[in-house]
Design a protein around this motif. Sequence first.
Motif, PDB file in Angstrom:
ATOM      1  N   LYS A  30       0.830  -1.200   0.000  1.00 25.06           N
ATOM      2  CA  LYS A  30       0.000   0.000   0.000  1.00 25.06           C
ATOM      3  C   LYS A  30       0.865   1.251   0.000  1.00 25.06           C
ATOM      4  O   LYS A  30       0.571   2.236  -0.711  1.00 25.06           O
ATOM      5  CB  LYS A  30      -0.932   0.008   1.214  1.00 25.06           C
ATOM      6  CG  LYS A  30      -1.841   1.235   1.278  1.00 25.06           C
ATOM      7  CD  LYS A  30      -2.828   1.149   2.432  1.00 25.06           C
ATOM      8  CE  LYS A  30      -3.672   2.406   2.523  1.00 25.06           C
ATOM      9  NZ  LYS A  30      -4.440   2.687   1.292  1.00 25.06           N
ATOM     10  N   ASP A  66       1.110   4.190  -2.866  1.00 29.43           N
ATOM     11  CA  ASP A  66       0.936   5.597  -2.515  1.00 29.43           C
ATOM     12  C   ASP A  66       2.135   6.425  -2.985  1.00 29.43           C
ATOM     13  O   ASP A  66       1.983   7.517  -3.558  1.00 29.43           O
ATOM     14  CB  ASP A  66       0.756   5.727  -1.002  1.00 29.43           C
ATOM     15  CG  ASP A  66       0.148   7.056  -0.600  1.00 29.43           C
ATOM     16  OD1 ASP A  66      -1.004   7.314  -0.978  1.00 29.43           O
ATOM     17  OD2 ASP A  66       0.834   7.839   0.078  1.00 29.43           O
ATOM     18  N   ALA A 117      -2.351  -1.535  -7.107  1.00 28.41           N
ATOM     19  CA  ALA A 117      -3.600  -1.301  -6.373  1.00 28.41           C
ATOM     20  C   ALA A 117      -4.699  -2.246  -6.857  1.00 28.41           C
ATOM     21  O   ALA A 117      -5.479  -2.779  -6.062  1.00 28.41           O
ATOM     22  CB  ALA A 117      -4.045   0.155  -6.546  1.00 28.41           C
ATOM     23  N   ASN A 141      -4.272  -5.698  -5.494  1.00 28.15           N
ATOM     24  CA  ASN A 141      -4.625  -5.788  -4.073  1.00 28.15           C
ATOM     25  C   ASN A 141      -6.089  -5.467  -3.813  1.00 28.15           C
ATOM     26  O   ASN A 141      -6.532  -5.511  -2.653  1.00 28.15           O
ATOM     27  CB  ASN A 141      -3.753  -4.838  -3.242  1.00 28.15           C
ATOM     28  CG  ASN A 141      -2.340  -5.366  -3.085  1.00 28.15           C
ATOM     29  OD1 ASN A 141      -2.067  -6.530  -3.343  1.00 28.15           O
ATOM     30  ND2 ASN A 141      -1.426  -4.495  -2.688  1.00 28.15           N
ATOM     31  N   ASP A 199      -7.426  -2.546  -3.920  1.00 28.47           N
ATOM     32  CA  ASP A 199      -7.448  -1.305  -3.130  1.00 28.47           C
ATOM     33  C   ASP A 199      -8.200  -0.238  -3.929  1.00 28.47           C
ATOM     34  O   ASP A 199      -7.600   0.523  -4.707  1.00 28.47           O
ATOM     35  CB  ASP A 199      -6.026  -0.856  -2.823  1.00 28.47           C
ATOM     36  CG  ASP A 199      -5.965   0.285  -1.810  1.00 28.47           C
ATOM     37  OD1 ASP A 199      -7.008   0.950  -1.611  1.00 28.47           O
ATOM     38  OD2 ASP A 199      -4.896   0.516  -1.224  1.00 28.47           O
ATOM     39  N   GLU A 212      -7.045   3.585  -3.494  1.00 34.16           N
ATOM     40  CA  GLU A 212      -5.892   4.018  -4.299  1.00 34.16           C
ATOM     41  C   GLU A 212      -6.217   3.983  -5.790  1.00 34.16           C
ATOM     42  O   GLU A 212      -5.734   4.824  -6.554  1.00 34.16           O
ATOM     43  CB  GLU A 212      -4.681   3.122  -4.004  1.00 34.16           C
ATOM     44  CG  GLU A 212      -4.048   3.355  -2.637  1.00 34.16           C
ATOM     45  CD  GLU A 212      -3.402   4.737  -2.534  1.00 34.16           C
ATOM     46  OE1 GLU A 212      -3.124   5.344  -3.578  1.00 34.16           O
ATOM     47  OE2 GLU A 212      -3.180   5.211  -1.412  1.00 34.16           O
TER      48      GLU A 212
END
Length: 612
Positions: free
Chosen positions: A80, A84, A113, A116, A118, A121
């Motif tokens: 993560k 970022d 991202a 995952n 996410d 993101e």
Amino acid sequence: MLLRTLFFILLITPGPLYKAVAQVKLTDSLRHELTGVMQDTSRVLLLSELCLQYRLSNPDSAMGFGQQALQLARQIDYTKGEVDALGNIGFVMREIGNLPNALKLEFKAYQLAQANGDFYEMGRIRNIIGNIYLDLKDFDTALTYYQQARQNHTLVRNQIGLAITESNIGSTYEQMNQLDSAWTYEYRAYQNVLRLNLINNLPYVLRILGNIQTKWGDLGLAMTYYQKSKQVAVKENNLRNVAFANMAIARLYSRKNQLDSCLYHAKISLEESQQGSYKRGVLMASTLLAETYQYVNDREALRYYKLAAETKDYLYGEANFQAIRSIAFDEQERQRDLESAQLKYQHQVRQYTLLISLAILLVIALILWRNNLQKQKANALLFQQKVKISQQSDQLALLMQELHHRVKNNFAIVASLLNLQSHGLKDEKAIQAMRAGQQRIEAMSLIHQRLYMTDQLTSVNMEEYLTDLATGLMQAYGYHSANFELVFTIEHKQLDVDAAMPLGLIGNELITNSLKHAYGNVPQPWLGIGLFWDKSDLVLEVHDNGSGLDLINWGKNGSRISFGKQLIGSLSNQLGARVEVRQQGGARFRIYVPGTSLKNAQIPFPAQSILV
């Protein structure tokens, strides 16, 4: 127009929004916090946030913090944090005009991202990719990424990301000259920026609103937006937005043909853009300066044209476009491969699901077949048992009919014996006693006759029974239908044999009593017989129009009480009934039998009278 005027009033009214100037700058606060954080995930996120914040004032420092964040994230295997950091480094590269590398980093961040799952993101990175395509004037692609970002922000309820993306959508529509759509998105973004206190994003929003007003022709209101944008950016040390606000002001002065003011602000914008390495700002300022100086100073115009050309080639040169196309193509291929893999996986899942479903259906079919086989066996056994029970029931019914027939015959034999016996007697009282006994036996015999003559082996049709009983007794005592009226009121037609037998005997005694004693001097004798409901009691009523009886003597219980009265009392007690005797145009006897003591007792339809 009213909405824009109200917005202008709000804009120039001082409020709590700018109290942030009295606060410690966010970057200083983050750097101070960084000194107390160990080499862990928190440090990665702090470094990445410093990269994001410094992009507005010092891109070189921003790059340094971003590289540190990326290196540490990979070192501690913090995906993560890596996403970022990559996204923020790409953001900085976009600000300084390195669009190919910016796009490459953003696609790499998006890939991680996406792997995952996410969505937070993914939304943030799609917004930055949209910014890159907006810089390239590829508005359709930019809007596609912005709308995808909105979906991600909405999914994870990221209100900050949603406000920023909607502001970018407004800017895109403004550059496409779709001003109504631009105002809708940008004004909503402005409201959310105020509500969420996004001070660093406010100068950008105000500047886009100023651009819209400029194109609408309201230059005074546009200047107010630009000045306010610059004011907030200066207070927040936001060098990028200070430079862009000065550029917007310079363009507005150029439109108003105030060339000195235009040159002044354009030079300031150029200086600030060069200080922050904001290539887009350098390009816009140098282009405006060249266009303005061509009317007053050819040499300066040429100098700025040369700077603009170099910057434009740096930003939008053929090599950059080829690199961007190659990066975009690679990403499209990756997305297609990913979609192909997903489709293949979904196909395999569907195949496995189909096979499992078929297996389940096969198991269900086997279970149903087995259950059906067992059901058939059970049905066959039940049918055999049903046939056997039906045969036994028929045999039992036949036996019951035969039993009732034989009981009736036995009663008839006893009645005949009593009749024969009475012929040899001389005493009138003895003869009357024999006759009364014979009638009682015939009353019971009549019930058994009713039972074996019908399919109802346990219940008696009281309407038919009482009619036959009364008619037989009337004829036995020498009365005929021509000169004797019998009236029947039978509501409750079917009665269980256990209650029918004692009620039949009571009826026999009461009818016999009336026929023997009631009609001595009555010219038109009448006898009413009823079986009806009175609330919850079943009532047997025998009512004559004779001379009546002595109620006082009837109520006495002496040693000389008659056998008939004793029999009525005994049978009434057996039924749990009470006896009521009244003088009402003759004698009226009522036997009240509680409904709770009767089997299957139901209140029937209203009574109807039968005249015989």
